[in-house]
Design a protein around this motif. Sequence first.
Motif, PDB file in Angstrom:
ATOM      1  N   VAL A  88       0.838  -1.210   0.000  1.00  0.00           N
ATOM      2  CA  VAL A  88       0.000   0.000   0.000  1.00  0.00           C
ATOM      3  C   VAL A  88       0.864   1.248   0.000  1.00  0.00           C
ATOM      4  O   VAL A  88       0.463   2.299  -0.521  1.00  0.00           O
ATOM      5  CB  VAL A  88      -0.943  -0.015   1.217  1.00  0.00           C
ATOM      6  N   ASP A  89       2.064   1.161   0.566  1.00  0.00           N
ATOM      7  CA  ASP A  89       2.936   2.331   0.612  1.00  0.00           C
ATOM      8  C   ASP A  89       3.291   2.819  -0.787  1.00  0.00           C
ATOM      9  O   ASP A  89       3.497   4.014  -1.004  1.00  0.00           O
ATOM     10  CB  ASP A  89       4.217   2.004   1.389  1.00  0.00           C
ATOM     11  N   ARG A  90       3.369   1.899  -1.746  1.00  0.00           N
ATOM     12  CA  ARG A  90       3.677   2.315  -3.114  1.00  0.00           C
ATOM     13  C   ARG A  90       2.542   3.124  -3.720  1.00  0.00           C
ATOM     14  O   ARG A  90       2.767   4.012  -4.548  1.00  0.00           O
ATOM     15  CB  ARG A  90       3.984   1.091  -3.980  1.00  0.00           C
ATOM     16  N   VAL A  91       1.315   2.808  -3.325  1.00  0.00           N
ATOM     17  CA  VAL A  91       0.168   3.565  -3.840  1.00  0.00           C
ATOM     18  C   VAL A  91       0.164   4.972  -3.265  1.00  0.00           C
ATOM     19  O   VAL A  91      -0.129   5.946  -3.966  1.00  0.00           O
ATOM     20  CB  VAL A  91      -1.149   2.832  -3.509  1.00  0.00           C
ATOM     21  N   THR A  92       0.491   5.108  -1.984  1.00  0.00           N
ATOM     22  CA  THR A  92       0.466   6.431  -1.356  1.00  0.00           C
ATOM     23  C   THR A  92       1.509   7.371  -1.962  1.00  0.00           C
ATOM     24  O   THR A  92       1.383   8.593  -1.833  1.00  0.00           O
ATOM     25  CB  THR A  92       0.715   6.304   0.158  1.00  0.00           C
ATOM     26  N   ARG A  93       2.517   6.813  -2.636  1.00  0.00           N
ATOM     27  CA  ARG A  93       3.523   7.666  -3.257  1.00  0.00           C
ATOM     28  C   ARG A  93       3.111   8.160  -4.644  1.00  0.00           C
ATOM     29  O   ARG A  93       3.809   8.989  -5.237  1.00  0.00           O
ATOM     30  CB  ARG A  93       4.863   6.907  -3.353  1.00  0.00           C
ATOM     31  N   LEU A  94       1.984   7.654  -5.156  1.00  0.00           N
ATOM     32  CA  LEU A  94       1.509   8.123  -6.461  1.00  0.00           C
ATOM     33  C   LEU A  94       0.985   9.549  -6.339  1.00  0.00           C
ATOM     34  O   LEU A  94       0.316   9.908  -5.367  1.00  0.00           O
ATOM     35  CB  LEU A  94       0.394   7.209  -6.980  1.00  0.00           C
ATOM     36  N   ARG A  95       1.277  10.346  -7.330  1.00  0.00           N
ATOM     37  CA  ARG A  95       0.830  11.732  -7.336  1.00  0.00           C
ATOM     38  C   ARG A  95      -0.702  11.773  -7.468  1.00  0.00           C
ATOM     39  O   ARG A  95      -1.272  11.203  -8.395  1.00  0.00           O
ATOM     40  CB  ARG A  95       1.467  12.505  -8.489  1.00  0.00           C
ATOM     41  N   GLY A  96      -1.336  12.453  -6.543  1.00  0.00           N
ATOM     42  CA  GLY A  96      -2.791  12.556  -6.550  1.00  0.00           C
ATOM     43  C   GLY A  96      -3.459  11.717  -5.489  1.00  0.00           C
ATOM     44  O   GLY A  96      -4.649  11.879  -5.241  1.00  0.00           O
ATOM     45  N   VAL A  97      -2.710  10.810  -4.829  1.00  0.00           N
ATOM     46  CA  VAL A  97      -3.279   9.975  -3.772  1.00  0.00           C
ATOM     47  C   VAL A  97      -3.203  10.730  -2.450  1.00  0.00           C
ATOM     48  O   VAL A  97      -2.136  11.221  -2.060  1.00  0.00           O
ATOM     49  CB  VAL A  97      -2.534   8.629  -3.667  1.00  0.00           C
ATOM     50  N   VAL A  98      -4.325  10.816  -1.764  1.00  0.00           N
ATOM     51  CA  VAL A  98      -4.389  11.484  -0.460  1.00  0.00           C
ATOM     52  C   VAL A  98      -4.147  10.492   0.665  1.00  0.00           C
ATOM     53  O   VAL A  98      -3.403  10.762   1.613  1.00  0.00           O
ATOM     54  CB  VAL A  98      -5.746  12.197  -0.285  1.00  0.00           C
ATOM     55  N   SER A  99      -4.783   9.344   0.584  1.00  0.00           N
ATOM     56  CA  SER A  99      -4.623   8.309   1.612  1.00  0.00           C
ATOM     57  C   SER A  99      -4.991   6.966   1.012  1.00  0.00           C
ATOM     58  O   SER A  99      -5.719   6.887   0.023  1.00  0.00           O
ATOM     59  CB  SER A  99      -5.499   8.610   2.838  1.00  0.00           C
ATOM     60  N   ALA A 100      -4.489   5.912   1.644  1.00  0.00           N
ATOM     61  CA  ALA A 100      -4.787   4.553   1.177  1.00  0.00           C
ATOM     62  C   ALA A 100      -4.611   3.588   2.337  1.00  0.00           C
ATOM     63  O   ALA A 100      -3.831   3.832   3.260  1.00  0.00           O
ATOM     64  CB  ALA A 100      -3.876   4.164   0.014  1.00  0.00           C
ATOM     65  N   ALA A 101      -5.363   2.510   2.296  1.00  0.00           N
ATOM     66  CA  ALA A 101      -5.276   1.486   3.343  1.00  0.00           C
ATOM     67  C   ALA A 101      -5.703   0.157   2.761  1.00  0.00           C
ATOM     68  O   ALA A 101      -6.545   0.086   1.852  1.00  0.00           O
ATOM     69  CB  ALA A 101      -6.147   1.847   4.541  1.00  0.00           C
ATOM     70  N   ALA A 102      -5.113  -0.915   3.302  1.00  0.00           N
ATOM     71  CA  ALA A 102      -5.465  -2.273   2.894  1.00  0.00           C
ATOM     72  C   ALA A 102      -6.426  -2.867   3.904  1.00  0.00           C
ATOM     73  O   ALA A 102      -6.401  -2.527   5.094  1.00  0.00           O
ATOM     74  CB  ALA A 102      -4.208  -3.132   2.776  1.00  0.00           C
ATOM     75  N   LEU A 103      -7.259  -3.767   3.427  1.00  0.00           N
ATOM     76  CA  LEU A 103      -8.300  -4.364   4.253  1.00  0.00           C
ATOM     77  C   LEU A 103      -8.383  -5.851   3.923  1.00  0.00           C
ATOM     78  O   LEU A 103      -8.326  -6.233   2.755  1.00  0.00           O
ATOM     79  CB  LEU A 103      -9.643  -3.681   3.975  1.00  0.00           C
ATOM     80  N   ALA A 104      -8.489  -6.671   4.965  1.00  0.00           N
ATOM     81  CA  ALA A 104      -8.632  -8.117   4.775  1.00  0.00           C
ATOM     82  C   ALA A 104      -9.931  -8.572   5.418  1.00  0.00           C
ATOM     83  O   ALA A 104     -10.185  -8.304   6.592  1.00  0.00           O
ATOM     84  CB  ALA A 104      -7.453  -8.858   5.386  1.00  0.00           C
ATOM     85  N   GLU A 105     -10.759  -9.236   4.639  1.00  0.00           N
ATOM     86  CA  GLU A 105     -12.023  -9.779   5.121  1.00  0.00           C
ATOM     87  C   GLU A 105     -12.066 -11.252   4.733  1.00  0.00           C
ATOM     88  O   GLU A 105     -11.511 -11.650   3.710  1.00  0.00           O
ATOM     89  CB  GLU A 105     -13.209  -9.030   4.512  1.00  0.00           C
TER      90      GLU A 105
END
Length: 391
Positions: free
Chosen positions: A78-95
């Motif tokens: 998920v840390d790689r997604v947060t480094r994308l320009r335009g991303v404010v926040s991100a989190a992973a979820l397991a169900e």
Amino acid sequence: MKLRDLLDEAMAGLLARPVRSALTALGTVLGIATLVITLGVSATAGNQIVGRFDELTATSVTVEVPENPFPLVGWGDVDRVTRLRGVVSAAALAESKEGANLSVRATDVVDPARVTDQPLTVVATSPGLPAAVKGRMIEGRYFDAGHQARGDKVVVLGAQAAKMLGITRLDRAPAVFIGTRAYTVIGVLGELRREKSLAGAVMLPPAIGKRYGLDTVTRVLVNTGLGAAALIAEQAPTALSPGHEGLLQVISPPSPTRARDAVEGDVNALFLILGLVSLVVGAVGIANVTLVTVMERVAEIGLRRALGAARRHVAAQFLLESTLTGLVGGAVGASAGVVVIVAVCAAKQWTPVLDVRLAVLAPAAGAVVGLLAGLYPALRAARMEPVNALR
């Protein structure tokens, strides 16, 4: 006959019966005003959809991770997604199915006389979940990377889950029991704007979630800046799982421009019909009154023909009268439509969107309606014989 003389005669004919002329133009006024209001309000509403499009929906991207023999997305990806320009926040979820409706209680005492167990959903999440679901920590804090690294037995409750378990304060480090295992409650997450079902869930660090089959990421929640959702929807799968991005399913918000165009189309289709009907009614009114005027002015027509006026002169006079009626109705209708648009926008605190071409073409459209409506009465007046008219 000169054009100026013809215009003077037409104006004299209209002003001779001002009330009738005003009522005749009323149909055109209503038709043109309806068209102007329709196009103006629909354009303004469409602009508001872009300006005030639901920011939560327009900035929410969800990446679904399907079941696979090997994990497609890891918790650290998920840390790689947060480094994308335009991303404010991100989190992973397991169900998982194992984590749904697990028995959770707030005390280790089993009282047969009182139901203390609550069937709650247990999920594992990455530390950035509060920002990803646009929630707020009502009590305490959310677990962090340190809890995950140490394998601390901590949980965060959704606001509804905390209420069901009777946990209202955290100063005494209350614990909840999932099955026979105890976990310390370190926070209560509430006011969720996204993934509101988590209000009734128990959230664990991934290291603890493995005990309940929650070791594999099933979804990634991403919040973007306004306008960046489409780009992030394309880039997020590659950032999360390079080489296997085609296996991930991305749910991105619809384009606000398409929504605006759809609203404009629906509104225009409905009200343009009403406007056209009003114009037809106005045209019929002009034709009817002009025909009545011709019948009332038979003697005048006969006298003009006897004094040397040609058929085209008589036809031109009545055509000009009906055209002027439509022109005045169009101008008044366009003005009324603009005033209504501005008033509606002021009441709604919108920014009015007005097409200058519409205000200019509306009187011309009224004049065309008047011209078409006056064709038959003008031709009938031109066909009168002077002798029969004078008789």
